[in-house]
Write a protein that holds these residues in place. Structure first.
Motif, PDB file in Angstrom:
ATOM      1  N   GLU A   1       0.819  -1.214   0.000  1.00 31.56           N
ATOM      2  CA  GLU A   1       0.000   0.000   0.000  1.00 31.56           C
ATOM      3  C   GLU A   1       0.856   1.270   0.000  1.00 31.56           C
ATOM      4  O   GLU A   1       0.479   2.269  -0.609  1.00 31.56           O
ATOM      5  CB  GLU A   1      -0.958   0.009   1.194  1.00 31.56           C
ATOM      6  N   HIS A   2       2.014   1.221   0.668  1.00 27.41           N
ATOM      7  CA  HIS A   2       2.854   2.424   0.689  1.00 27.41           C
ATOM      8  C   HIS A   2       3.297   2.801  -0.732  1.00 27.41           C
ATOM      9  O   HIS A   2       3.469   3.971  -1.032  1.00 27.41           O
ATOM     10  CB  HIS A   2       4.059   2.259   1.626  1.00 27.41           C
ATOM     11  N   ILE A   3       3.470   1.801  -1.594  1.00 30.99           N
ATOM     12  CA  ILE A   3       3.884   2.087  -2.974  1.00 30.99           C
ATOM     13  C   ILE A   3       2.713   2.730  -3.727  1.00 30.99           C
ATOM     14  O   ILE A   3       2.876   3.761  -4.396  1.00 30.99           O
ATOM     15  CB  ILE A   3       4.304   0.785  -3.725  1.00 30.99           C
ATOM     16  N   ALA A   4       1.538   2.147  -3.556  1.00 30.35           N
ATOM     17  CA  ALA A   4       0.356   2.668  -4.251  1.00 30.35           C
ATOM     18  C   ALA A   4       0.070   4.104  -3.793  1.00 30.35           C
ATOM     19  O   ALA A   4      -0.159   5.000  -4.619  1.00 30.35           O
ATOM     20  CB  ALA A   4      -0.843   1.780  -3.973  1.00 30.35           C
ATOM     21  N   VAL A   5       0.148   4.342  -2.488  1.00 33.00           N
ATOM     22  CA  VAL A   5      -0.125   5.681  -1.951  1.00 33.00           C
ATOM     23  C   VAL A   5       0.914   6.667  -2.494  1.00 33.00           C
ATOM     24  O   VAL A   5       0.584   7.792  -2.885  1.00 33.00           O
ATOM     25  CB  VAL A   5      -0.123   5.657  -0.399  1.00 33.00           C
ATOM     26  N   ALA A   6       2.165   6.231  -2.545  1.00 32.39           N
ATOM     27  CA  ALA A   6       3.228   7.112  -3.057  1.00 32.39           C
ATOM     28  C   ALA A   6       2.944   7.499  -4.506  1.00 32.39           C
ATOM     29  O   ALA A   6       3.114   8.657  -4.899  1.00 32.39           O
ATOM     30  CB  ALA A   6       4.583   6.416  -2.952  1.00 32.39           C
ATOM     31  N   GLN A   7       2.490   6.541  -5.285  1.00 36.05           N
ATOM     32  CA  GLN A   7       2.269   6.810  -6.718  1.00 36.05           C
ATOM     33  C   GLN A   7       1.052   7.695  -6.967  1.00 36.05           C
ATOM     34  O   GLN A   7       1.009   8.440  -7.936  1.00 36.05           O
ATOM     35  CB  GLN A   7       2.121   5.483  -7.470  1.00 36.05           C
ATOM     36  N   GLU A   8       0.059   7.587  -6.073  1.00 36.32           N
ATOM     37  CA  GLU A   8      -1.193   8.323  -6.298  1.00 36.32           C
ATOM     38  C   GLU A   8      -1.089   9.807  -5.958  1.00 36.32           C
ATOM     39  O   GLU A   8      -1.958  10.577  -6.331  1.00 36.32           O
ATOM     40  CB  GLU A   8      -2.281   7.748  -5.385  1.00 36.32           C
ATOM     41  N   HIS A   9      -0.078  10.190  -5.170  1.00 36.50           N
ATOM     42  CA  HIS A   9      -0.037  11.579  -4.672  1.00 36.50           C
ATOM     43  C   HIS A   9       1.071  12.398  -5.324  1.00 36.50           C
ATOM     44  O   HIS A   9       2.059  11.862  -5.802  1.00 36.50           O
ATOM     45  CB  HIS A   9       0.077  11.576  -3.153  1.00 36.50           C
ATOM     46  N   GLU A  10       0.849  13.732  -5.325  1.00 34.69           N
ATOM     47  CA  GLU A  10       1.773  14.612  -6.061  1.00 34.69           C
ATOM     48  C   GLU A  10       2.759  15.353  -5.166  1.00 34.69           C
ATOM     49  O   GLU A  10       3.780  15.839  -5.630  1.00 34.69           O
ATOM     50  CB  GLU A  10       0.952  15.647  -6.843  1.00 34.69           C
ATOM     51  N   LEU A  11       2.404  15.508  -3.889  1.00 34.31           N
ATOM     52  CA  LEU A  11       3.270  16.275  -2.988  1.00 34.31           C
ATOM     53  C   LEU A  11       3.248  15.622  -1.615  1.00 34.31           C
ATOM     54  O   LEU A  11       2.177  15.246  -1.123  1.00 34.31           O
ATOM     55  CB  LEU A  11       2.744  17.723  -2.890  1.00 34.31           C
ATOM     56  N   LEU A  12       4.433  15.492  -0.999  1.00 34.12           N
ATOM     57  CA  LEU A  12       4.507  14.945   0.364  1.00 34.12           C
ATOM     58  C   LEU A  12       4.917  16.067   1.313  1.00 34.12           C
ATOM     59  O   LEU A  12       5.982  16.667   1.156  1.00 34.12           O
ATOM     60  CB  LEU A  12       5.533  13.797   0.412  1.00 34.12           C
ATOM     61  N   VAL A  13       4.045  16.338   2.288  1.00 31.39           N
ATOM     62  CA  VAL A  13       4.316  17.381   3.284  1.00 31.39           C
ATOM     63  C   VAL A  13       4.501  16.694   4.625  1.00 31.39           C
ATOM     64  O   VAL A  13       3.672  15.859   5.003  1.00 31.39           O
ATOM     65  CB  VAL A  13       3.125  18.366   3.379  1.00 31.39           C
TER      66      VAL A  13
END
Ligand code: C5P
Length: 399
Positions: free
Chosen positions: A67-79
């Motif tokens: 899931e961490h990979i999928a979540v990483a791919q789905e989002h554009e910015l990490l705050v």
């Protein structure tokens, strides 16, 4: 924009709820991730209610092992706000033992960190080394503010205000590249004028305004040269920094780097006087009273004004009274295109502060008041007006 907001385990975690609210208001889609320590400070339910999404917490409680990979791919910015000392260390070294740290390694988009911790933890060489690694990696840092901390101490370490973090996220979401191809020369900080090998005259300038200008110009695509007096600030990303100490050194470096500059901004608080013959040895405490004969330093801004080639010249005027008249007088006498005036001494604004409130005095005769805002936001407004002014001056010359 699809934003991942990671909440670290610090007392400031409660402020992230306000940040989430601002981001939702700005129209972003927000997915909150919490570390285990963050859950000790705020319940995930708070964030779930604000975002309408389940909060991601423990790596092993999550439905799918990837899931961490999928979540990483789905989002554009990490705050990451608050980014604790522990989190910064883990991220700097690539440790990955929970959902957030594995997600961080899997994420390929821009990363923004808003650190918050006790002042000694912030200033510790280990934290500063981790910070330098994260800056070098290209991450944006929203510097912690100074003030009263939860631990009872005062100093830098307080999480930047949610409005400041939200503004940095807006800039990351909508990057402007309107200074691409331009070279911007900026001076910042105080100068130190030696009285003997161990003493000097200086002033309260922190360099924050000049560094904010350098950061803004670099973010907008400029090549930035920052000639800086002694300050305690991290060099902004993508900026070439030349450190100097005295007004004379600053003058030499400015003149050396001037060729090719399109915009020159003199935000430094240059000492006006210095001791031209500095004794070789420490002055002894023998007399009851001593006097100092000081000579004027080179006025760098005035010299630039006399040269005045193709570059646009911006000076600063820090005044304790009659701001507008003094700014106009400086604009004329030093042949500037713009003078950024700020009242100092009378309030908590200006020197040392993270915020500022300024009046722009322009060669066109106009004045523009910029209301109180973070120095970084003021920096962007100054560049907006510098670009407008250049267009106006070109149009006037073309007539
Ligand atoms: O005249 P005053 O020092 O108040 O002017 C401030 C402006 O002039 C600032 O932009 C400062 O950087 C610049 N300055 C300079 N060299 C000096 C003194 C001030 O460039 N010796």
């Amino acid at each position: 924009m699809k934003v991942l907001l990671a909440v670290g385990g610090g007392i400031a975690a409660y402020k992230s709820a306000e940040l989430v609210r601002l981001l939702m208001q700005q129209g972003h889609q927000v997915q909150v991730v919490m570390t285990r320590a963050a859950e000790e400070f705020v319940r995930p339910l708070t964030f779930a209610a604000l975002t309408g999404r389940k909060v991601l917490t423990n790596l092993f409680a999550i439905e799918s092992a990837i899931e961490h990979i999928a979540v990483a791919q789905e989002h554009e910015l990490l705050v990451i706000a608050p980014a604790t000392a522990d989190l910064m260390a883990k991220l700097a070294h690539g440790l990955a033992d929970d959902f957030l740290t594995t997600l961080y390694l899997a994420f390929t988009g821009p990363v923004l960190l808003a650190p918050a911790m006790n002042v000694n933890m912030w200033q510790h060489p280990a934290t500063q080394a981790n910070l330098a690694t994260l800056v070098k990696r290209g991450h944006t840092i929203v510097e912690p503010g100074s003030g009263y901390l939860a631990c009872g101490m005062s100093g830098p370490g307080r999480l930047a205000d949610p409005e400041i973090i939200a503004a940095a996220i807006e800039r990351a979401a909508h990057p402007r590249r309107d200074l691409e191809g331009e070279t911007v020369l900026i001076t910042a900080g105080p100068t130190q004028e030696p009285l003997d090998p161990v003493r000097y005259i200086s002033n309260r300038s922190s360099g924050k305004m000049g560094y904010a200008l350098a950061d803004a110009a670099a973010a907008r695509g400029a090549r930035v040269m920052l000639i800086s007096g002694p300050v305690h600030l991290a060099p902004p990303r993508g900026v070439e920094v030349v450190g100097v100490r005295t007004a004379a050194e600053m003058r030499d470096q400015v003149m050396q780097h001037l060729p090719g500059a399109d915009i020159v901004i003199k935000a430094a608080a240059v000492a006006d006087f210095h001791l031209s013959k500095v004794p070789d040895h420490k002055v002894k405490k023998t007399a009851a009273r001593i006097s100092l004969e000081l000579d004027p330093t080179p006025d760098i801004l005035a010299e630039l004004g006399r040269k005045k080639g193709d570059f646009l010249l911006v000076g600063f005027a820090a005044e304790t009274q009659n701001l507008q008249q003094e700014a106009r007088r400086k604009l004329e006498s030093k042949n500037c295109d713009m003078v950024v005036g700020n009242l100092v001494g009378a309030s908590d604004l200006g020197f040392e502060s993270d915020e500022n409130e300024v009046v722009l005095t322009l060669r066109t005769g106009e004045t523009i008041a910029l209301p109180r805002a973070s120095k970084r936001a003021i920096a962007d407004r100054i560049f907006d007006e510098v670009l407008n002014l250049r267009l106006a001056l070109h149009a006037a010359n073309g007539r």
